[in-house]
Design a protein around this motif. Structure first.
Motif, PDB file in Angstrom:
ATOM      1  N   UNK A  68      -9.526  61.124  -1.005  1.00  0.00           N
ATOM      2  CA  UNK A  68     -10.556  60.101  -0.835  1.00  0.00           C
ATOM      3  C   UNK A  68     -10.004  58.671  -0.929  1.00  0.00           C
ATOM      4  N   UNK A  69      -9.107  58.436  -1.881  1.00  0.00           N
ATOM      5  CA  UNK A  69      -8.574  57.076  -2.050  1.00  0.00           C
ATOM      6  C   UNK A  69      -7.837  56.621  -0.804  1.00  0.00           C
ATOM      7  N   UNK A  70      -7.018  57.502  -0.231  1.00  0.00           N
ATOM      8  CA  UNK A  70      -6.256  57.135   0.968  1.00  0.00           C
ATOM      9  C   UNK A  70      -7.182  56.938   2.166  1.00  0.00           C
ATOM     10  N   UNK A  71      -8.197  57.812   2.273  1.00  0.00           N
ATOM     11  CA  UNK A  71      -9.144  57.692   3.384  1.00  0.00           C
ATOM     12  C   UNK A  71      -9.941  56.394   3.269  1.00  0.00           C
ATOM     13  N   UNK A  75     -10.389  53.305   5.998  1.00  0.00           N
ATOM     14  CA  UNK A  75     -11.690  52.934   6.553  1.00  0.00           C
ATOM     15  C   UNK A  75     -12.025  51.456   6.326  1.00  0.00           C
ATOM     16  N   UNK A  76     -11.146  50.712   5.641  1.00  0.00           N
ATOM     17  CA  UNK A  76     -11.372  49.279   5.439  1.00  0.00           C
ATOM     18  C   UNK A  76     -11.289  48.544   6.773  1.00  0.00           C
ATOM     19  N   UNK A  77     -12.253  47.685   7.034  1.00  0.00           N
ATOM     20  CA  UNK A  77     -12.337  46.914   8.286  1.00  0.00           C
ATOM     21  C   UNK A  77     -12.406  45.424   7.958  1.00  0.00           C
ATOM     22  N   UNK A  78     -12.254  44.558   8.992  1.00  0.00           N
ATOM     23  CA  UNK A  78     -12.421  43.110   8.735  1.00  0.00           C
ATOM     24  C   UNK A  78     -13.807  42.758   8.206  1.00  0.00           C
ATOM     25  N   UNK A  79     -14.809  43.593   8.496  1.00  0.00           N
ATOM     26  CA  UNK A  79     -16.168  43.286   8.052  1.00  0.00           C
ATOM     27  C   UNK A  79     -16.364  43.588   6.577  1.00  0.00           C
ATOM     28  N   UNK A  80     -15.741  44.664   6.062  1.00  0.00           N
ATOM     29  CA  UNK A  80     -15.893  45.018   4.652  1.00  0.00           C
ATOM     30  C   UNK A  80     -14.699  45.864   4.212  1.00  0.00           C
TER      31      UNK A  80
END
Length: 450
Positions: A68-71, A75-80
């Motif tokens: 989960x931590x790696x995923x 999944x981090x994006x410029x928006x959040x």
């Protein structure tokens, strides 16, 4: 004019204008700060965080805890930004920010998760717990997964493309600039009645009749304007009375001069008769010149726009038609607001003097800064420097005999200077090198149409 109440005074008027300027400046600053804050830290709704958070939470909930931590990082994006925490106490949001049952945002989120009892924490820059050392200074949502681990989403802070310190500096500069603009506008509004008063006083001081001042503004300004209007009217009446009196005296002198000439016809001594007639003719000419001077002093020609270069061309052509050596150079096109007939009289007098005493005349026209400059040069012997100021005195002549064959009666230059000052300008004389005299006309270029 009587005082009515304190709210009509200049002090109260000044205070209201300053207070209004301060309020407008503060409002502009608040709008800017609010806009900058919303842009740099967008709300949960505007960032679309709720929908995306629900989808990602459902996906991560199905992934083994070890991945989960790696995923979450992927999944981090410029928006959040997305982060996974195995324990509740690792989430940098205090328990004071638990979801509120009546908040439709969180009801919507739990419905999308399919778990109404799911824990939801929310944080914003304005309600961060003061005692939280690792508290977030932005909008964030933390969602409890089915195994009681937590996934947190926070909106990315926009940096405007510059460092935080420079952001603060730009904000301060905007505050100062907006405050300066508003203060400048308020200052001009405060100074406008006083400026109108000063302009009218300057116009009247230059010899022109100023328009009556409007009675607007605070009480003290209205009282001063009313007093100025009354003073201007009284002074103008005195000047008109003086002109009428002097004109009447000059006119009344015609009758005794005519009688003297008639009685001179009975003088048998031809030589004495000739001398008497010469004196009578000279006195008659002086009376006519005085009448012309006083009439001109009392006349007020209407201001109008005209082409100053064309006016000079007309005067030059008139002298050339009479065979006089008059030339012009550098007559730039210039539309001027003034009294064309009066200016034509001035130019005619100055050119006539240049031709009469300096053998020829050269006229130039130029504009420098806020002035229009006309020069008339001649090739004569010039004038002793000590006598130049006296040339502007009525009836003064360097040649003291007042012989009509050698000139007029000394009223041309005083009349020309009076006309120039009525225009807010000036007329000066100076000797040229190695010889000759220069007459310079200075006019204010209020029209600015060069």
């Amino acid at each position: 004019m009587k005082r009515h109440h304190v709210f009509d005074s200049i002090a109260w008027w000044f205070a209201l204008n300053v207070a209004g300027a301060i309020l407008i400046a503060l409002l502009m600053c608040m709008v800017f700060v609010q806009f900058a804050g919303v842009w740099a830290q967008p709300s949960v709704e505007s960032a679309g965080l709720i929908e995306q958070a629900a989808g990602i939470a459902l996906t991560i909930d199905k992934v083994p805890a070890t991945e989960r931590a790696q995923l979450a990082l992927k999944l981090t994006t410029p928006a959040f930004a997305t982060q996974w925490y195995p324990q509740r106490d690792q989430v940098p949001i205090s328990a004071d920010h638990d979801k509120k049952e009546h908040d439709t945002r969180w009801v919507k989120l739990t419905r999308m998760l399919g778990r109404p009892d799911a824990g939801v924490l929310a944080s914003s820059p304005d309600d961060v717990a003061a005692n939280a050392a690792n508290a977030l200074r932005k909008y964030a949502i933390a969602i409890e997964l089915s195994d009681h681990s937590w996934i947190m989403f926070d909106t990315a802070q926009r940096s405007w493309g510059i460092a935080r310190g420079l952001q603060i500096l730009l904000t301060i500069l905007f505050l100062l600039l907006s405050s300066g603009i508003i203060a400048s506008a308020a200052g001009r509004r405060l100074a406008r009645p006083v400026q109108r008063f000063a302009d009218a006083a300057e116009t009247f001081g230059a010899g022109s009749r100023a328009e009556p001042l409007p009675l607007v503004g605070p009480l003290e300004i209205r009282e001063a304007a009313a007093a100025f209007n009354a003073m201007q009217e009284r002074i103008q009446q005195l000047m008109d009375s003086r002109t009428e009196m002097l004109t009447a005296i000059s006119h009344d002198l015609r009758a005794p001069l005519t009688r003297m000439r008639l009685r001179g016809e009975f003088i048998e001594d031809n030589e004495q008769q000739r001398k008497l007639f010469r004196d009578v003719d000279e006195m008659q000419a002086m009376v006519e010149a005085s009448l012309a001077f006083f009439r001109l002093d009392g006349q007020q020609e209407e201001m109008t726009r005209f082409e100053l270069g064309e006016l000079i061309h007309t005067v030059v052509d008139d002298f050339r038609d009479m065979g006089q050596p008059v030339e012009s150079a550098h007559l730039m096109p210039l539309v001027y607001l003034g009294r064309p007939l009066a200016l034509k009289r001035v130019l005619t007098n100055l050119i006539d003097n240049a031709v009469k005493y300096g053998s020829r005349a050269l006229i130039t026209l130029s504009a420098q800064n806020s002035q229009v400059i006309i020069t008339i040069d001649d090739d004569g012997p010039g004038v002793p420097p000590s006598l130049i100021p006296k040339l502007f005195l009525p009836f003064f002549r360097i040649e003291a005999s007042r012989n009509r064959a050698t000139g007029g009666f000394g009223l041309g230059l005083p009349s020309a200077r009076s006309i120039m000052r009525n225009h807010g300008g000036e007329l000066t004389l100076e000797n040229r090198q190695p010889h000759g005299l220069r007459a310079t006309v200075f006019l204010p270029n209020a029209s600015g149409d060069v």
